[in-house]
Design an enzyme around this catalytic site. Structure first.
Site, PDB file in Angstrom:
ATOM      1  N   ARG A  18       0.746  -1.215   0.144  1.00 49.59           N
ATOM      2  CA  ARG A  18      -0.155  -0.124   0.126  1.00 49.59           C
ATOM      3  C   ARG A  18       1.043   1.469   0.021  1.00 49.59           C
ATOM      4  O   ARG A  18       2.036   1.083   0.173  1.00 49.59           O
ATOM      5  CB  ARG A  18      -0.819  -0.333   1.203  1.00 49.59           C
ATOM      6  CG  ARG A  18       0.040   0.037   2.438  1.00 49.59           C
ATOM      7  CD  ARG A  18      -1.229   0.002   3.774  1.00 49.59           C
ATOM      8  NE  ARG A  18      -0.309   0.131   4.981  1.00 49.59           N
ATOM      9  CZ  ARG A  18      -0.762  -0.118   6.157  1.00 49.59           C
ATOM     10  NH1 ARG A  18      -2.216   0.006   6.426  1.00 49.59           N
ATOM     11  NH2 ARG A  18      -0.065   0.075   7.316  1.00 49.59           N
ATOM     12  N   ASP A  65       8.832  -9.940   6.398  1.00 46.16           N
ATOM     13  CA  ASP A  65       8.967  -9.206   7.791  1.00 46.16           C
ATOM     14  C   ASP A  65      10.567  -8.666   7.695  1.00 46.16           C
ATOM     15  O   ASP A  65      11.530  -9.608   7.558  1.00 46.16           O
ATOM     16  CB  ASP A  65       8.891  -9.953   9.020  1.00 46.16           C
ATOM     17  CG  ASP A  65       9.017  -9.394  10.069  1.00 46.16           C
ATOM     18  OD1 ASP A  65       9.633  -8.091  10.268  1.00 46.16           O
ATOM     19  OD2 ASP A  65       8.734  -9.656  11.107  1.00 46.16           O
ATOM     20  N   VAL A  66      10.823  -7.451   7.336  1.00 41.29           N
ATOM     21  CA  VAL A  66      12.073  -6.668   7.003  1.00 41.29           C
ATOM     22  C   VAL A  66      13.039  -7.041   8.353  1.00 41.29           C
ATOM     23  O   VAL A  66      14.433  -6.830   7.934  1.00 41.29           O
ATOM     24  CB  VAL A  66      12.022  -5.391   6.482  1.00 41.29           C
ATOM     25  CG1 VAL A  66      11.435  -5.334   5.139  1.00 41.29           C
ATOM     26  CG2 VAL A  66      11.499  -4.651   7.444  1.00 41.29           C
ATOM     27  N   ASN A  92      11.659   0.317   1.221  1.00 46.54           N
ATOM     28  CA  ASN A  92      10.513   1.120   1.465  1.00 46.54           C
ATOM     29  C   ASN A  92       9.903   0.904   2.781  1.00 46.54           C
ATOM     30  O   ASN A  92       9.214   1.890   3.357  1.00 46.54           O
ATOM     31  CB  ASN A  92       9.393   1.236   0.357  1.00 46.54           C
ATOM     32  CG  ASN A  92       8.308   1.826   0.685  1.00 46.54           C
ATOM     33  OD1 ASN A  92       8.248   3.034   0.700  1.00 46.54           O
ATOM     34  ND2 ASN A  92       7.205   1.101   1.124  1.00 46.54           N
ATOM     35  N   TYR A 161      12.161   8.561  14.892  1.00 47.38           N
ATOM     36  CA  TYR A 161      11.912   8.441  13.308  1.00 47.38           C
ATOM     37  C   TYR A 161      12.889   9.304  12.893  1.00 47.38           C
ATOM     38  O   TYR A 161      13.658   8.561  11.585  1.00 47.38           O
ATOM     39  CB  TYR A 161      10.619   8.765  13.264  1.00 47.38           C
ATOM     40  CG  TYR A 161      10.134   8.756  11.624  1.00 47.38           C
ATOM     41  CD1 TYR A 161       9.985   7.348  11.180  1.00 47.38           C
ATOM     42  CD2 TYR A 161      10.147   9.854  10.659  1.00 47.38           C
ATOM     43  CE1 TYR A 161       9.673   7.203   9.716  1.00 47.38           C
ATOM     44  CE2 TYR A 161       9.828   9.752   9.299  1.00 47.38           C
ATOM     45  CZ  TYR A 161       9.764   8.274   8.909  1.00 47.38           C
ATOM     46  OH  TYR A 161       9.312   8.202   7.673  1.00 47.38           O
ATOM     47  N   THR A 198      -0.696   9.682   2.842  1.00 49.02           N
ATOM     48  CA  THR A 198      -0.860   8.030   3.061  1.00 49.02           C
ATOM     49  C   THR A 198      -1.442   7.829   4.479  1.00 49.02           C
ATOM     50  O   THR A 198      -1.584   8.759   5.147  1.00 49.02           O
ATOM     51  CB  THR A 198       0.258   7.204   2.900  1.00 49.02           C
ATOM     52  OG1 THR A 198       1.268   7.692   4.023  1.00 49.02           O
ATOM     53  CG2 THR A 198       0.766   7.453   1.696  1.00 49.02           C
TER      54      THR A 198
END
Length: 267
Positions: A18, A65-66, A92, A161, A198
């Site tokens: 998405r 799952d990164v 991403n 972040y 988003t």
């Protein structure tokens, strides 16, 4: 325009179910690449892959799952097997957990570090192993990491972040240097997206209100637009188009770079 032709390229896009990731997958497919979507959102990821495949593109899905090394190994192997190679990785996948510094939660910080930093580095690890000479793909390629304008400006309530996305920026440059010095033939770059509406972007706007930094979501968004010289929020396609460029031969002499796709917000 031929330089933006990605026919014959094989891409893996993380967080591609998405939002920005889905738009990147769509843009790569439109440029001619075969695309594997990797995501923890299995049902949505398969739906996105099916939607893009309906247009005639070759698009598949792999659970990823990164934060898990084994998932990355499997995703790289599946990409090579099902697409016939592996030339492009777009890192991403990412998460943002809003907090004022006085309210920072250690577990939230560790979660963002795990997904945003470790996930990106593990992705580059497995891309390098597959793409370098002697690897399972072995033809070099391009990696694009999705950092953030948060890596370039001091925006309140996103210190954790911002730290992780700054780390993505630095890791991009180190990886580009290693790839060059070791002859891997893989270019590594990153982009700094501005705020995009988003689900993740709008959650941040709501969190800014909850933190007492804006009186309403509309005001929070308006503050961002007011700091953006081009006078609007970003769109998913704005990000996807630059990724296509960085993966194409038009960017053949670009590596270790970060490109701001933020309407000027971070300048």
């Amino acid at each position: 325009m031929a330089k933006f032709d990605l026919k014959g390229r094989r891409a893996l896009v993380t967080g591609g179910a998405r939002g920005i990731g889905a738009s990147i997958a769509e843009a790569l497919a439109a440029a001619g690449a075969s695309v594997m979507i990797g995501d923890v959102l299995a049902d949505l990821g398969r739906e996105t892959a099916a939607r893009l495949s309906a247009s005639g593109a070759k698009v598949g899905f792999v659970p990823l799952d990164v934060t898990k090394d084994g998932d990355w190994a499997s995703a790289a192997e599946t990409t090579v097997k099902e697409l016939g190679g592996f030339d492009i990785l777009v890192n991403n996948a990412g998460i943002e957990i809003t907090s004022l510094v006085v309210d920072v939660n250690a577990d939230d910080l560790r979660r963002m570090l795990d997904v945003n930093v470790a996930g990106t580095l593990l992705g580059m690890k497995h891309a390098f192993r597959a793409m370098r000479p002697g690897g399972s793909a072995g033809n070099g390629g391009a990696v694009v990491n999705i950092a953030s304008v948060a890596a370039t400006i001091a925006f309140p309530a996103i210190s954790g972040y911002s730290a992780t996305k700054s780390a993505v920026d630095r890791a991009t440059r180190v990886a580009a240097m290693e790839s060059g010095k070791l002859g891997y033939g893989v270019r590594v770059n990153c982009i700094y997206p501005g705020l995009v509406p988003t689900d993740m972007g709008m959650k941040l706007a709501h969190d800014i209100v909850a933190a007492g930094l804006a009186p309403s979501v509309e005001a929070a968004v308006g503050d961002v637009v007011g700091q953006t010289p081009l006078g609007r929020l970003g769109e998913v396609g704005d990000m996807a188009d630059v990724v296509v460029f960085l993966c194409s031969d038009a960017a053949r002499f670009i590596t270790g770079a970060g490109i701001a796709v933020d309407g000027g917000m971070g300048m």
